[in-house]
Design a protein around this motif. Structure first.
Motif, PDB file in Angstrom:
ATOM      1  N   ALA A 311      48.867  35.801  24.049  1.00  0.00           N
ATOM      2  CA  ALA A 311      48.789  34.582  24.852  1.00  0.00           C
ATOM      3  C   ALA A 311      49.891  34.561  25.913  1.00  0.00           C
ATOM      4  CB  ALA A 311      48.894  33.356  23.954  1.00  0.00           C
ATOM      5  N   GLN A 312      51.054  35.076  25.567  1.00  0.00           N
ATOM      6  CA  GLN A 312      52.143  35.189  26.541  1.00  0.00           C
ATOM      7  C   GLN A 312      51.801  36.214  27.622  1.00  0.00           C
ATOM      8  OE1 GLN A 312      55.987  36.201  24.779  1.00  0.00           O
ATOM      9  NE2 GLN A 312      56.611  37.262  26.653  1.00  0.00           N
ATOM     10  N   ARG A 313      51.249  37.354  27.194  1.00  0.00           N
ATOM     11  CA  ARG A 313      50.962  38.432  28.146  1.00  0.00           C
ATOM     12  C   ARG A 313      49.886  38.042  29.158  1.00  0.00           C
ATOM     13  NH1 ARG A 313      55.324  40.025  26.939  1.00  0.00           N
ATOM     14  NH2 ARG A 313      55.788  41.848  25.655  1.00  0.00           N
ATOM     15  N   ILE A 314      48.857  37.309  28.727  1.00  0.00           N
ATOM     16  CA  ILE A 314      47.787  36.955  29.662  1.00  0.00           C
ATOM     17  C   ILE A 314      48.300  36.025  30.746  1.00  0.00           C
ATOM     18  CG2 ILE A 314      46.887  34.919  28.447  1.00  0.00           C
ATOM     19  CD1 ILE A 314      44.678  37.674  29.917  1.00  0.00           C
ATOM     20  N   ARG A 315      49.259  35.188  30.406  1.00  0.00           N
ATOM     21  CA  ARG A 315      49.840  34.305  31.422  1.00  0.00           C
ATOM     22  C   ARG A 315      50.797  35.071  32.333  1.00  0.00           C
ATOM     23  NH1 ARG A 315      48.219  31.149  27.289  1.00  0.00           N
ATOM     24  NH2 ARG A 315      47.252  29.170  27.931  1.00  0.00           N
ATOM     25  N   GLU A 316      51.450  36.090  31.800  1.00  0.00           N
ATOM     26  CA  GLU A 316      52.270  36.949  32.654  1.00  0.00           C
ATOM     27  C   GLU A 316      51.399  37.680  33.671  1.00  0.00           C
ATOM     28  OE1 GLU A 316      55.770  37.874  29.321  1.00  0.00           O
ATOM     29  OE2 GLU A 316      54.297  39.418  29.842  1.00  0.00           O
ATOM     30  N   LEU A 317      50.211  38.095  33.256  1.00  0.00           N
ATOM     31  CA  LEU A 317      49.300  38.747  34.194  1.00  0.00           C
ATOM     32  C   LEU A 317      48.856  37.772  35.280  1.00  0.00           C
ATOM     33  CD1 LEU A 317      47.513  41.022  35.212  1.00  0.00           C
ATOM     34  CD2 LEU A 317      45.820  40.398  33.474  1.00  0.00           C
ATOM     35  N   GLN A 318      48.528  36.545  34.906  1.00  0.00           N
ATOM     36  CA  GLN A 318      48.150  35.549  35.904  1.00  0.00           C
ATOM     37  C   GLN A 318      49.286  35.344  36.908  1.00  0.00           C
ATOM     38  OE1 GLN A 318      45.815  31.561  35.414  1.00  0.00           O
ATOM     39  NE2 GLN A 318      47.951  31.080  35.000  1.00  0.00           N
ATOM     40  N   ASP A 319      50.518  35.257  36.423  1.00  0.00           N
ATOM     41  CA  ASP A 319      51.671  35.094  37.315  1.00  0.00           C
ATOM     42  C   ASP A 319      51.822  36.311  38.230  1.00  0.00           C
ATOM     43  OD1 ASP A 319      52.170  32.685  36.069  1.00  0.00           O
ATOM     44  OD2 ASP A 319      53.805  33.440  34.834  1.00  0.00           O
ATOM     45  N   PHE A 320      51.606  37.495  37.672  1.00  0.00           N
ATOM     46  CA  PHE A 320      51.712  38.745  38.440  1.00  0.00           C
ATOM     47  C   PHE A 320      50.712  38.739  39.594  1.00  0.00           C
ATOM     48  CE2 PHE A 320      50.009  43.066  39.038  1.00  0.00           C
ATOM     49  CZ  PHE A 320      51.151  43.774  39.376  1.00  0.00           C
ATOM     50  N   GLY A 326      50.341  35.149  47.208  1.00  0.00           N
ATOM     51  CA  GLY A 326      50.941  34.018  47.901  1.00  0.00           C
ATOM     52  C   GLY A 326      51.686  33.023  47.050  1.00  0.00           C
ATOM     53  N   GLY A 327      51.644  33.169  45.711  1.00  0.00           N
ATOM     54  CA  GLY A 327      52.421  32.261  44.888  1.00  0.00           C
ATOM     55  C   GLY A 327      51.596  31.585  43.812  1.00  0.00           C
ATOM     56  N   PRO A 328      52.233  30.701  43.032  1.00  0.00           N
ATOM     57  CA  PRO A 328      51.565  30.059  41.895  1.00  0.00           C
ATOM     58  C   PRO A 328      50.251  29.387  42.280  1.00  0.00           C
ATOM     59  CG  PRO A 328      53.916  29.617  41.832  1.00  0.00           C
ATOM     60  CD  PRO A 328      53.642  30.296  43.144  1.00  0.00           C
ATOM     61  N   GLY A 329      49.214  29.687  41.506  1.00  0.00           N
ATOM     62  CA  GLY A 329      47.914  29.067  41.705  1.00  0.00           C
ATOM     63  C   GLY A 329      47.062  29.687  42.788  1.00  0.00           C
ATOM     64  N   LYS A 330      47.565  30.684  43.501  1.00  0.00           N
ATOM     65  CA  LYS A 330      46.835  31.219  44.651  1.00  0.00           C
ATOM     66  C   LYS A 330      46.056  32.501  44.344  1.00  0.00           C
ATOM     67  CE  LYS A 330      49.862  29.136  48.129  1.00  0.00           C
ATOM     68  NZ  LYS A 330      50.700  29.359  49.331  1.00  0.00           N
ATOM     69  N   GLY A 331      46.240  33.064  43.157  1.00  0.00           N
ATOM     70  CA  GLY A 331      45.539  34.297  42.829  1.00  0.00           C
ATOM     71  C   GLY A 331      44.094  34.053  42.435  1.00  0.00           C
ATOM     72  N   TRP A 332      43.343  35.136  42.298  1.00  0.00           N
ATOM     73  CA  TRP A 332      41.915  35.065  41.956  1.00  0.00           C
ATOM     74  C   TRP A 332      41.683  34.988  40.454  1.00  0.00           C
ATOM     75  CZ3 TRP A 332      40.913  39.240  38.894  1.00  0.00           C
ATOM     76  CH2 TRP A 332      41.734  40.355  39.033  1.00  0.00           C
ATOM     77  N   PHE A 333      42.723  35.171  39.642  1.00  0.00           N
ATOM     78  CA  PHE A 333      42.635  35.219  38.182  1.00  0.00           C
ATOM     79  C   PHE A 333      43.157  33.899  37.632  1.00  0.00           C
ATOM     80  CE2 PHE A 333      44.368  36.283  34.010  1.00  0.00           C
ATOM     81  CZ  PHE A 333      43.496  37.236  33.488  1.00  0.00           C
ATOM     82  N   ARG A 334      42.253  33.029  37.107  1.00  0.00           N
ATOM     83  CA  ARG A 334      42.642  31.688  36.711  1.00  0.00           C
ATOM     84  C   ARG A 334      42.268  31.422  35.254  1.00  0.00           C
ATOM     85  NH1 ARG A 334      45.986  31.754  39.563  1.00  0.00           N
ATOM     86  NH2 ARG A 334      46.571  29.745  38.664  1.00  0.00           N
ATOM     87  N   ILE A 335      43.256  31.185  34.417  1.00  0.00           N
ATOM     88  CA  ILE A 335      43.027  30.804  33.023  1.00  0.00           C
ATOM     89  C   ILE A 335      42.554  29.353  32.997  1.00  0.00           C
ATOM     90  CG2 ILE A 335      44.126  30.446  30.781  1.00  0.00           C
ATOM     91  CD1 ILE A 335      46.099  32.717  31.588  1.00  0.00           C
TER      92      ILE A 335
END
Length: 670
Positions: A311-320, A326-335
């Motif tokens: 669960a920690q790792r999947i959120r690290e991937l989202q942050d990556f 462009g920053g938090p919330g801007k990626g294509w991968f959204r939990i």
């Protein structure tokens, strides 16, 4: 941008034969905005950094002929990739600076700006890059040398997997308000941390790039001979050897029938999303018994510990991914944690990632000597914790009998290994009876020679090998009172219940409970069930997704599901990538009737060509679905395998996301 303005001032005064830059200092560079820049390092002496014959670097070059490509690893941190295909790195000692073929923590440099210069700090060494005043070699010192970054040309292309897909990912809805997109009900993006963390080779991402992420397991050396689990179970390498080299050749992996090599590198996942994937289920997975048995590990074998880490790792991937877009919330991968979030993400044209759990002993609910190892209080606390982690779907049992239910057996050699694991975790082999009705579990394969040989060490002293009745086999153990309590707890929390891996006795009782409650949140995510249950799942408004080891097999399973009353004219798939499941092999008639490249995605908005990673070019006709990035290729091949049903299966697959969201919405409204 700030980077370009600063580089422009430096480059404008760099003329042939001039190695110093006169005039006032320019504004401090934006060291957070240098990803992809091509720069040379110039020392205060006016000399440029270049490799030396000893494998290190010196500030002795008169021109910027050996520049570096910068690759972002974090805010103001970069890899420096040289023209020789290597990285500027610290050596094994605390003072050395050497080139390295692969990136890692020792290749990471944090930049700090002062005026028109920067200093480079190695976080792992805690020291700064400096030019030795006598020998002019680069070394690590407490106080570093201020370098000027000079924009130039001639940089090598940084190592990375190509996308080979052109077009804008589709977004929005159809005229009737439905979302479009493929749904994958069953996958394991975080499996690199399961079963102790060393049984899976590589990982889907690394801040240090593809050369660090896509590596073989150390214990596979030499030449794959150490890969005993891969060699015993997968059948991928008949000679029991494989080339362990990753970047840039990838000669023998990833491979459609390899079970231990990483096949979901994040750029491959991005390609799948760009090719039409819109809902992706990541199941936190573990098997504590096989973890205990496997001799190499660095993580806890406890199922719940594995879930927490993943669960920690999947959120690290989202942050990556966010950091690179462009920053938090801007990626294509959204939990996502509810269907409204998921629908909004899909409408934006992004990938909605649903979290689930597939472990053998959830909440510590193993069984030993027929004695449950958990209580109702354990189940309540465990469900609360999982819900807090964002989990919205889970299995009741998986691979081994537990205190909640009896499992559907595995077949073949893999079944022999898992049966031995059942002894390890429960103290007994699977117990079967001859089925008396139309429903049945997989037939148990029992290879006594294998249990008396390679797997002997897995069995307790004095264990008696079982004698099984005539097939068809059914597990004698069903859904327990604790299993019913766990299911009712999931219903109370609006979670979807995955019934795959239940034996027919367990599944019959589970479906009876769900039907009595009229609970729609039931999923068969990868076809691990007797297909006679499909009608009951669809009748409740649940979702089912077949798992096929070829596009031809998948089409057959889709046709079977399509004939079931209540079929919603929508289809899903469960690929089980990373979960010891073979991926689709090349279609048997692909040589005579190949999928043609380039092709357009099912929505018509993007053009897809063969995917290239390093020196390897992947072709669905030759390699099958060797990695997850070939999902668009699989869709194109699916149309050929479907023949006259090509349009129908494309339509149904494109409605998979809508059908899943409909079921999830009904579940939370229950």
């Amino acid at each position: 941008m700030a980077r370009r303005r600063w580089f422009g001032l430096v480059a404008a005064v760099l003329v042939a034969g001039v190695v110093t830059i006169p005039g006032p200092a320019v504004a401090a560079p934006d060291v957070t905005d240098l990803d992809g820049a091509c720069v040379a390092l110039r020392a205060p002496s006016g000399k440029f950094v270049a490799r030396n014959v000893l494998g290190g670097y010196q500030a002795t070059a008169a021109d910027p002929a050996q520049p570096f490509r910068l690759q972002r690893t974090g805010r103001a941190s970069y890899l420096f990739y040289g023209t020789g295909g290597d990285f500027l790195s610290t050596g094994l000692g605390s003072l050395g600076v050497l080139k390295s073929a692969a990136a890692g923590p020792r290749s990471d440099w944090r930049l700090s700006a002062s005026g028109d210069t920067v200093t480079l700090t190695s976080p792992v060494a805690g020291r700064q890059l400096a030019v030795d005043p006598i020998f002019t070699i680069l070394a690590l010192r407490g106080t570093g040398t201020p370098f000027t970054l000079v924009e130039t040309t001639g940089c090598a292309t940084a190592p990375e997997a190509e996308l080979n897909i052109d077009g804008t990912p589709f977004s929005g809805t159809t005229p009737d308000g439905e979302v479009r997109g493929i749904v994958d009900l069953h996958n394991h993006l975080t499996a690199y941390e399961f079963m102790g963390g060393d049984i899976h080779c590589g990982q889907p991402w690394s801040p240090y790039g593809i050369t660090a992420a896509l590596v073989d397991c150390a214990d596979h050396e030499p030449a794959g001979l150490g890969a005993w689990l891969e060699n015993v179970v997968s059948g991928a390498y008949p000679g029991l050897t494989h080339d362990t080299t990753g970047w840039p050749t990838f000669k023998d992996w990833p491979k459609h029938d390899s079970l231990t090599h990483e096949a979901q590198y994040y750029r491959w996942l991005e390609r799948a999303w760009r090719g039409g994937l819109r809902i992706y289920t990541n199941l936190f997975v573990n098997n504590s018994a096989l973890c205990d048995i496997y001799p190499i590990k660095h993580n806890s074998c406890d199922d719940m510990d594995a879930v927490r880490l993943q669960a920690q790792r999947i959120r690290e991937l989202q942050d990556f991914i966010d950091d690179r877009h462009g920053g938090p919330g801007k990626g294509w991968f959204r939990i996502v944690t509810d269907p409204a979030q998921a629908r909004a993400v899909v409408e934006q044209g992004k990938l909605a990632v649903v979290l689930g759990v597939e472990v053998s002993q959830p909440f510590g609910c193993g069984i030993r000597g027929d004695v449950p190892q958990c209580t109702r209080a354990d189940i309540d606390a465990g469900l609360d914790e999982l819900y807090g982690l964002g989990v919205r779907r889970m299995f009741v049992c998986h691979k081994f009998d537990n205190a909640l239910c009896g499992v559907r057996f595995d077949e073949g050699t893999q079944g022999v290994v898992v049966n031995a694991g059942n002894v390890w975790t429960t103290g007994r082999f699977w117990e079967a009876e001859t089925c008396t009705g139309p429903l049945h579990d997989h037939t148990i394969s029992f290879e006594s020679d294998l249990l008396a040989g390679p797997l002997k060490e897995l069995l307790p002293d004095g264990v008696t090998l079982p004698v099984y009745p005539s097939a068809p086999h059914c597990n004698v153990h069903g859904l327990t009172d604790l299993g019913r309590y766990a299911m009712e707890g999931m219903m109370a929390r609006g979670m979807m219940i995955d019934i795959d891996h239940m034996g027919v006795k367990s599944m019959t009782a589970a479906m009876d409970l769900l039907a009595a409650k009229r609970y729609p949140g039931v999923v068969s995510s990868h076809g691990w069930l007797d297909p006679n249950f499909y009608a009951r799942i669809l009748e409740l408004g649940g979702v089912a997704g077949p798992y096929g080891e070829s596009t031809t097999q998948f089409v057959d399973l889709w046709r079977q599901l399509r004939s079931v009353p209540g079929y919603p004219d929508a289809a899903a798939a469960g690929f089980d990538t990373g979960g010891f499941g073979h991926q689709p092999a090349p279609r048997a008639d692909a040589a005579a009737n190949p999928a043609r490249y380039p092709f357009t995605t099912f929505d018509g908005g993007s053009t897809v060509d063969r995917q290239r990673t390093g020196e390897r070019v992947f072709d669905i006709n030759v390699d099958g679905m060797a990695h997850y990035g070939m999902l668009p290729d699989w869709m194109a091949d699916l149309k050929i395998a479907a023949g006259p049903d090509a349009e129908a299966i494309t339509h149904d697959m494109s409605r998979g996301a809508e059908a899943y969201l409909d079921s999830w919405e009904r579940t939370v409204a229950w």
